[in-house]
Scaffold this active site. Structure first.
Site, short mmCIF file in Angstrom:
data_model
loop_
_atom_site.label_atom_id
_atom_site.label_comp_id
_atom_site.label_asym_id
_atom_site.label_seq_id
_atom_site.Cartn_x
_atom_site.Cartn_y
_atom_site.Cartn_z
N HIS A 1 0.67 -1.10 0.15
CA HIS A 1 -0.04 -0.03 -0.06
C HIS A 1 0.77 1.23 -0.03
O HIS A 1 2.05 1.37 0.24
CB HIS A 1 -1.01 0.18 1.25
CG HIS A 1 -1.76 -0.99 1.54
ND1 HIS A 1 -3.08 -1.13 1.25
CD2 HIS A 1 -1.61 -2.46 2.02
CE1 HIS A 1 -3.76 -2.29 1.53
NE2 HIS A 1 -2.59 -3.02 2.20
N GLU B 79 2.69 -1.12 4.53
CA GLU B 79 2.20 0.44 3.93
C GLU B 79 3.62 1.05 3.72
O GLU B 79 4.64 0.80 4.42
CB GLU B 79 1.44 1.31 4.99
CG GLU B 79 -0.02 0.68 5.49
CD GLU B 79 -1.05 1.23 4.31
OE1 GLU B 79 -0.69 2.01 3.37
OE2 GLU B 79 -2.23 1.08 4.54
N HIS C 138 -2.30 -3.05 -3.65
CA HIS C 138 -3.70 -2.93 -3.15
C HIS C 138 -4.67 -2.54 -4.35
O HIS C 138 -5.66 -3.28 -4.32
CB HIS C 138 -3.69 -1.70 -2.17
CG HIS C 138 -4.84 -1.58 -1.47
ND1 HIS C 138 -5.27 -0.50 -0.66
CD2 HIS C 138 -5.99 -2.73 -1.21
CE1 HIS C 138 -6.71 -0.91 0.12
NE2 HIS C 138 -7.00 -2.04 -0.36
N ASP D 272 -3.33 2.50 -5.11
CA ASP D 272 -2.11 2.41 -4.36
C ASP D 272 -1.43 1.02 -4.39
O ASP D 272 -2.23 -0.03 -4.60
CB ASP D 272 -2.09 2.80 -2.92
CG ASP D 272 -3.04 2.01 -1.88
OD1 ASP D 272 -4.31 1.65 -2.40
OD2 ASP D 272 -2.74 1.42 -0.82
ZN LIG Z 1 -4.07 0.50 0.37
#
Ligand SMILES: [Zn+2]
Length: 203
Positions: A49, A131, A170, A180
């Protein structure tokens, strides 16, 4: 014989302690936004992400605040729209390459939402969420690729079902809903680094 400096360092010195589900060394920050995976479910997929808070700004405390349900909605107008979210990821890779872990790998983090991979829904059940601090359209930092590839290599060693081919964005598992980590993410660079870490043939 070891012929490449990346190979020699083996995942940049990162490793996964399977008993605790922790990446070592990573800074540990507990998120309440997690629960148990389905019984017997091991990690089988890694979902990447991109996130920045406020959008387009880097380096603040806000991502950690969001993942720990401590985001102050008064601190920025955008935060009013997301302060009630209950979300998390297993790992966050900051711009300088620092890795923060919020959820142990054997637990289910809440990062993918409605999602599907190879016909299987609910990717949170069987995936690890990572992330990267960044935006879809601005380059991610070299230090992030180094940390990310090291973390993924360590995860692949710890959970044999995982592999360099089981890393998706993602946007791949929630197409049309999520974009993303975005067009700026350098997938060929990640693949190259992963192959070096895992001592595979070049991609
Ligand atoms: Zn995401």
């Amino acid at each position: 014989m070891l012929t490449h400096p990346v190979a020699r360092t083996h995942a940049n010195g990162l490793r996964v302690d399977v008993a605790s589900g922790q990446l070592v060394p990573a800074r540990q920050v507990d998120s309440p936004n997690c629960d148990d995976r389905p019984a017997g479910q091991a990690p089988e997929l890694i979902v990447l992400h991109g996130i920045s808070l406020p959008p387009g700004e880097f380096g603040g405390p806000w991502i950690e605040a969001l993942f720990t349900n401590q985001l102050d909605p008064r601190a920025h107008p955008y935060f009013e729209t997301i302060a009630g979210l209950r979300v998390s990821s297993h790992l966050l890779v900051r711009r300088d390459g620092e890795i923060v872990q919020f959820v142990p790998f054997q637990r289910r983090a809440w990062h993918a939402g409605a999602s599907q991979w190879r016909g299987r829904e609910r990717c949170n059940d069987y995936s690890i969420g990572i992330e990267l601090e960044g935006t879809d359209a601005s380059s991610y930092a070299p230090a992030q690729y180094q940390s990310l590839s090291g973390a993924i290599a360590a995860l692949c060693r710890a959970y044999p079902v995982l592999s360099a081919g089981r890393v998706v964005g993602h946007s791949d598992v929630a197409p049309g809903r999520k974009t993303d980590p975005g067009i700026a993410f350098d997938w060929p660079l990640l693949r190259t680094l992963l192959h070096l870490h895992l001592e595979l043939d070049p991609p």
